[in-house]
Design a protein around this motif. Structure first.
Motif, PDB file in Angstrom:
ATOM      1  N   GLU A   5      43.206  38.234  29.687  1.00 59.88           N
ATOM      2  CA  GLU A   5      44.537  38.412  29.870  1.00 59.88           C
ATOM      3  C   GLU A   5      45.078  38.652  31.354  1.00 59.88           C
ATOM      4  O   GLU A   5      45.799  38.012  31.523  1.00 59.88           O
ATOM      5  CB  GLU A   5      45.213  38.530  28.346  1.00 59.88           C
ATOM      6  CG  GLU A   5      45.245  38.587  27.285  1.00 59.88           C
ATOM      7  CD  GLU A   5      43.838  38.401  26.534  1.00 59.88           C
ATOM      8  OE1 GLU A   5      42.945  39.995  27.224  1.00 59.88           O
ATOM      9  OE2 GLU A   5      42.774  37.921  25.891  1.00 59.88           O
ATOM     10  N   LYS A   6      43.975  39.677  31.836  1.00 61.06           N
ATOM     11  CA  LYS A   6      44.778  40.114  32.827  1.00 61.06           C
ATOM     12  C   LYS A   6      44.185  39.332  34.363  1.00 61.06           C
ATOM     13  O   LYS A   6      45.145  38.997  34.803  1.00 61.06           O
ATOM     14  CB  LYS A   6      43.856  41.747  33.362  1.00 61.06           C
ATOM     15  CG  LYS A   6      44.716  42.646  32.095  1.00 61.06           C
ATOM     16  CD  LYS A   6      43.933  43.926  33.116  1.00 61.06           C
ATOM     17  CE  LYS A   6      44.974  45.624  31.891  1.00 61.06           C
ATOM     18  NZ  LYS A   6      44.416  46.213  32.337  1.00 61.06           N
ATOM     19  N   CYS A   7      43.325  38.432  34.381  1.00 60.32           N
ATOM     20  CA  CYS A   7      42.140  37.757  35.324  1.00 60.32           C
ATOM     21  C   CYS A   7      43.773  36.768  34.920  1.00 60.32           C
ATOM     22  O   CYS A   7      43.817  36.121  35.742  1.00 60.32           O
ATOM     23  CB  CYS A   7      41.219  37.225  34.594  1.00 60.32           C
ATOM     24  SG  CYS A   7      39.946  38.502  34.882  1.00 60.32           S
ATOM     25  N   VAL A  13      45.438  35.763  42.878  1.00 56.15           N
ATOM     26  CA  VAL A  13      44.552  37.747  43.696  1.00 56.15           C
ATOM     27  C   VAL A  13      43.268  37.530  43.098  1.00 56.15           C
ATOM     28  O   VAL A  13      42.585  37.996  43.852  1.00 56.15           O
ATOM     29  CB  VAL A  13      45.684  38.473  42.738  1.00 56.15           C
ATOM     30  CG1 VAL A  13      44.314  39.989  43.756  1.00 56.15           C
ATOM     31  CG2 VAL A  13      46.928  38.420  43.235  1.00 56.15           C
ATOM     32  N   MET A  14      43.023  37.263  41.562  1.00 56.25           N
ATOM     33  CA  MET A  14      41.155  36.857  41.039  1.00 56.25           C
ATOM     34  C   MET A  14      41.090  35.603  42.036  1.00 56.25           C
ATOM     35  O   MET A  14      40.038  35.728  42.497  1.00 56.25           O
ATOM     36  CB  MET A  14      41.748  36.494  39.800  1.00 56.25           C
ATOM     37  CG  MET A  14      42.377  37.796  39.370  1.00 56.25           C
ATOM     38  SD  MET A  14      41.319  39.277  39.256  1.00 56.25           S
ATOM     39  CE  MET A  14      39.193  39.360  38.759  1.00 56.25           C
ATOM     40  N   ILE A  15      40.992  35.015  42.248  1.00 60.75           N
ATOM     41  CA  ILE A  15      41.117  33.462  43.118  1.00 60.75           C
ATOM     42  C   ILE A  15      40.763  33.681  44.505  1.00 60.75           C
ATOM     43  O   ILE A  15      39.593  33.632  45.077  1.00 60.75           O
ATOM     44  CB  ILE A  15      41.864  32.478  42.814  1.00 60.75           C
ATOM     45  CG1 ILE A  15      41.633  31.631  41.632  1.00 60.75           C
ATOM     46  CG2 ILE A  15      41.461  31.078  43.869  1.00 60.75           C
ATOM     47  CD1 ILE A  15      42.350  30.651  41.106  1.00 60.75           C
ATOM     48  N   LEU A  16      41.676  34.481  44.599  1.00 62.28           N
ATOM     49  CA  LEU A  16      41.695  35.076  46.609  1.00 62.28           C
ATOM     50  C   LEU A  16      40.695  35.783  46.484  1.00 62.28           C
ATOM     51  O   LEU A  16      39.218  35.778  48.078  1.00 62.28           O
ATOM     52  CB  LEU A  16      43.155  35.152  47.062  1.00 62.28           C
ATOM     53  CG  LEU A  16      43.276  35.963  48.370  1.00 62.28           C
ATOM     54  CD1 LEU A  16      43.287  34.779  49.067  1.00 62.28           C
ATOM     55  CD2 LEU A  16      44.234  36.622  48.970  1.00 62.28           C
ATOM     56  N   SER A  17      40.236  36.907  45.854  1.00 55.13           N
ATOM     57  CA  SER A  17      39.403  38.147  46.191  1.00 55.13           C
ATOM     58  C   SER A  17      37.890  37.281  45.795  1.00 55.13           C
ATOM     59  O   SER A  17      36.808  38.040  46.370  1.00 55.13           O
ATOM     60  CB  SER A  17      39.588  38.907  44.342  1.00 55.13           C
ATOM     61  OG  SER A  17      41.176  39.058  44.955  1.00 55.13           O
ATOM     62  N   GLY A  62      30.534  33.401  37.660  1.00 52.05           N
ATOM     63  CA  GLY A  62      30.404  32.720  36.944  1.00 52.05           C
ATOM     64  C   GLY A  62      30.457  33.112  35.385  1.00 52.05           C
ATOM     65  O   GLY A  62      32.112  32.013  34.998  1.00 52.05           O
ATOM     66  N   SER A  63      30.672  34.348  35.651  1.00 50.02           N
ATOM     67  CA  SER A  63      31.671  35.301  34.203  1.00 50.02           C
ATOM     68  C   SER A  63      33.214  35.021  34.723  1.00 50.02           C
ATOM     69  O   SER A  63      34.064  34.743  33.322  1.00 50.02           O
ATOM     70  CB  SER A  63      31.092  36.135  34.434  1.00 50.02           C
ATOM     71  OG  SER A  63      29.880  36.376  33.452  1.00 50.02           O
ATOM     72  N   LEU A  64      33.023  34.981  36.141  1.00 49.91           N
ATOM     73  CA  LEU A  64      35.241  35.394  36.185  1.00 49.91           C
ATOM     74  C   LEU A  64      35.114  33.722  36.124  1.00 49.91           C
ATOM     75  O   LEU A  64      36.407  33.505  36.160  1.00 49.91           O
ATOM     76  CB  LEU A  64      35.160  35.963  37.710  1.00 49.91           C
ATOM     77  CG  LEU A  64      36.824  35.931  38.529  1.00 49.91           C
ATOM     78  CD1 LEU A  64      37.675  36.617  37.417  1.00 49.91           C
ATOM     79  CD2 LEU A  64      36.154  36.360  39.803  1.00 49.91           C
ATOM     80  N   GLU A  65      34.317  32.690  36.726  1.00 51.96           N
ATOM     81  CA  GLU A  65      34.854  31.879  36.979  1.00 51.96           C
ATOM     82  C   GLU A  65      35.526  30.702  35.168  1.00 51.96           C
ATOM     83  O   GLU A  65      36.301  30.042  35.016  1.00 51.96           O
ATOM     84  CB  GLU A  65      33.529  30.995  37.443  1.00 51.96           C
ATOM     85  CG  GLU A  65      33.889  31.162  38.775  1.00 51.96           C
ATOM     86  CD  GLU A  65      32.763  29.967  39.925  1.00 51.96           C
ATOM     87  OE1 GLU A  65      32.580  30.104  41.005  1.00 51.96           O
ATOM     88  OE2 GLU A  65      31.902  29.538  39.036  1.00 51.96           O
ATOM     89  N   ALA A  66      34.780  31.783  34.224  1.00 51.33           N
ATOM     90  CA  ALA A  66      34.972  31.219  32.674  1.00 51.33           C
ATOM     91  C   ALA A  66      36.020  31.224  32.553  1.00 51.33           C
ATOM     92  O   ALA A  66      36.751  30.629  31.680  1.00 51.33           O
ATOM     93  CB  ALA A  66      33.421  31.780  31.832  1.00 51.33           C
ATOM     94  N   VAL A  67      36.924  32.422  33.241  1.00 55.01           N
ATOM     95  CA  VAL A  67      38.412  33.123  32.394  1.00 55.01           C
ATOM     96  C   VAL A  67      38.975  32.253  33.423  1.00 55.01           C
ATOM     97  O   VAL A  67      39.966  31.642  32.467  1.00 55.01           O
ATOM     98  CB  VAL A  67      37.866  34.425  32.540  1.00 55.01           C
ATOM     99  CG1 VAL A  67      39.156  35.085  32.189  1.00 55.01           C
ATOM    100  CG2 VAL A  67      37.111  35.401  31.575  1.00 55.01           C
ATOM    101  N   ILE A  68      39.050  32.573  34.893  1.00 55.58           N
ATOM    102  CA  ILE A  68      39.932  31.450  35.283  1.00 55.58           C
ATOM    103  C   ILE A  68      39.842  30.325  35.575  1.00 55.58           C
ATOM    104  O   ILE A  68      40.742  29.475  35.195  1.00 55.58           O
ATOM    105  CB  ILE A  68      39.862  31.877  36.782  1.00 55.58           C
ATOM    106  CG1 ILE A  68      39.486  33.652  36.836  1.00 55.58           C
ATOM    107  CG2 ILE A  68      40.680  31.309  37.606  1.00 55.58           C
ATOM    108  CD1 ILE A  68      39.229  33.790  38.341  1.00 55.58           C
TER     109      ILE A  68
END
Length: 140
Positions: A5-7, A13-17, A62-68
């Motif tokens: 949920e935070k992501c 911000v997450m995409i830029l990071s 890959g894990s971050l992309e699955a959330v975003i």
């Protein structure tokens, strides 16, 4: 509130990071395997550390992309992963432009191996995480 949920709440911000760190890591860890027989030798332990760190980083991406990017197709995520790797390689190329090391590292086999392996790691983890998340949602 969980990390997913935070992501989602801080998507920009997450995409830029993700872009910034991917460029740094992909440029810094290049080449993860050097196929040029004329290049200076690097200790096997150092090479293994670089390989493990690059794979772990791309697993996390890959894990971050699955959330975003939960609604994106596998092809779009694969293209995004290739773009991230290309940006990192371009930055590395610009940093080393004019140096002798560029002839040792920037070979077609090194670039292709880096692109294929690391993009596959991120994309496969993305697909696996999405399937895992989908099955968890349908079980509830």
């Amino acid at each position: 509130m969980g990390y997913k949920e935070k992501c989602k709440n801080h998507k920009k911000v997450m995409i830029l990071s993700m872009f910034m760190f991917s460029i740094l890591v992909n440029g810094g860890f290049f080449p993860i395997v050097n196929f040029n027989p004329d290049s200076p030798d690097m200790e096997i332990l150092m090479r293994l550390i670089i390989i493990v760190m690059a794979v772990v980083f791309h697993k996390s991406i890959g894990s971050l992309e699955a959330v975003i990017f939960e609604k994106w197709s596998m092809v779009l995520v694969g293209i995004l992963n290739c773009v991230l790797i290309i940006c990192g390689l371009l930055c590395r190329y610009l940093i080393e432009f004019g140096e002798v090391s560029i002839t040792y590292y920037f070979t077609l086999s090194n670039i292709a191996f880096q692109m294929i392996v690391l993009a596959l790691v991120s994309t496969i983890v993305y697909v696996w995480e999405r399937k895992k998340n989908t099955s968890c949602i349908s079980d509830k």
